[in-house]
Design a protein around this motif. Structure first.
Motif, mmCIF file in Angstrom:
data_model
loop_
_atom_site.group_PDB
_atom_site.id
_atom_site.type_symbol
_atom_site.label_atom_id
_atom_site.label_comp_id
_atom_site.label_asym_id
_atom_site.label_seq_id
_atom_site.Cartn_x
_atom_site.Cartn_y
_atom_site.Cartn_z
ATOM 1 N N SER A 1 -3.514 -1.728 -2.001
ATOM 2 C CA SER A 1 -3.447 -0.939 -0.768
ATOM 3 C C SER A 1 -3.426 -1.846 0.457
ATOM 4 O O SER A 1 -4.201 -2.807 0.549
ATOM 5 N N HIS B 1 -2.701 -1.786 4.998
ATOM 6 C CA HIS B 1 -2.704 -0.992 6.221
ATOM 7 C C HIS B 1 -1.475 -1.354 7.045
ATOM 8 O O HIS B 1 -1.274 -2.525 7.399
ATOM 9 N N MET C 1 -10.221 -0.527 11.091
ATOM 10 C CA MET C 1 -10.180 -1.176 9.780
ATOM 11 C C MET C 1 -11.253 -2.256 9.653
ATOM 12 O O MET C 1 -11.850 -2.426 8.586
ATOM 13 N N PHE D 1 -7.889 11.035 5.323
ATOM 14 C CA PHE D 1 -7.699 9.586 5.244
ATOM 15 C C PHE D 1 -6.529 9.101 6.101
ATOM 16 O O PHE D 1 -6.077 7.964 5.956
ATOM 17 N N TYR E 1 -6.232 8.056 9.009
ATOM 18 C CA TYR E 1 -6.473 6.874 9.847
ATOM 19 C C TYR E 1 -6.105 5.570 9.127
ATOM 20 O O TYR E 1 -5.919 4.529 9.762
ATOM 21 N N GLU E 2 -5.964 5.609 7.807
ATOM 22 C CA GLU E 2 -5.695 4.390 7.044
ATOM 23 C C GLU E 2 -4.261 3.884 7.202
ATOM 24 O O GLU E 2 -4.004 2.704 6.964
ATOM 25 N N GLU F 1 -1.729 3.968 5.261
ATOM 26 C CA GLU F 1 -1.667 3.103 4.078
ATOM 27 C C GLU F 1 -0.260 2.940 3.508
ATOM 28 O O GLU F 1 0.522 3.879 3.440
#
Length: 231
Positions: free
Chosen positions: A84, A86, A95, A157, A159-160, A162
């Motif tokens: 994973s 960002h 983060m 989630f 905000y990640e 990803e």
């Protein structure tokens, strides 16, 4: 092989990506030249790799003709491993807060293209894609590819931001416990290394010395969040 599918957003090779991690994980990466990829059913979020409610309703319709589908999918899930990252053009204060502790930690900056070039193994099916954040009670997850459920997460989630490297190691006869470590070219993977903006000077010097002693060539940057105030 890196696959693409028009149903999902595939990040371009110049997409800037980050991995925030503590010093012990960073040292393990440097010493072993191997990047850890976590087994998909071992994530803290139990929804990882599962189906949304609308998707599950669609799958139930298929079980009459293929009653073993769900058991086969659950078994395959144990051989899907994920790295994973960002996606962001800039450092993320959030983060740093989520993935590091005690004002210590590091952020690796790379790009999708460099990460692809850096991966030496495994020689298996791989997929690079941005995670989609959805309402699992209302939205459908496509399931015509086994990788797709691993590119969706709950909106909590979001905000990640990803991006994931997803690898199917089913045919490699590996012992996948918590995950696997894959061989990687560190100098190709890491463009820049950022040290936690609130870390002490001794910590900064330690990181710089370790990188130099191990002979790596990437640039170590001062965190943008540590910049001097102009007033």
């Amino acid at each position: 092989m890196f696959q693409e599918n028009q149903k999902l957003h595939i990040p371009t090779d110049d997409t800037i990506i980050w991995k925030y991690l503590d010093l012990s994980k960073f040292l393990d990466l440097l010493m072993s030249n191997r990047m850890f990829m976590a087994r998909s059913d071992k994530f803290e979020d139990q929804f990882e790799g599962t189906f949304s409610e609308p998707t599950y309703e669609e799958i139930k319709k298929l079980l009459a003709d293929n009653p073993e589908y769900l058991d086969a999918y659950k078994a395959k899930r144990k051989n899907i491993v994920i790295s994973s990252w960002h996606a962001n053009s800039y450092e993320s204060y959030a983060m740093w807060q989520v993935f590091t502790k005690n004002n210590e930690g590091l952020a690796i900056q790379s790009t999708i293209g460099n990460l692809k070039k850096a991966l030496i193994e495994p020689k298996a099916d791989q997929f690079v894609g941005e995670v989609n954040y959805i309402d699992y009670k209302k939205e459908l997850i496509p399931f015509d590819d086994d990788f797709f459920p691993f590119l969706f997460k709950r909106k909590s989630f979001q905000y990640e931001h990803e991006v994931r490297i997803i690898t199917d190691v089913t045919h490699l006869d590996l012992n996948v416990n918590e995950g696997v470590k894959v061989l990687i070219d560190i100098n190709k993977m890491i463009e820049r290394l950022y040290i936690h903006p609130k870390s002490e000077n001794w910590y900064k010097k330690l990181v710089i010395e370790v990188v130099e002693r191990l002979g790596f060539e990437f640039t170590i940057e001062k965190s943008d969040l540590e910049s001097d105030i102009l007033i």
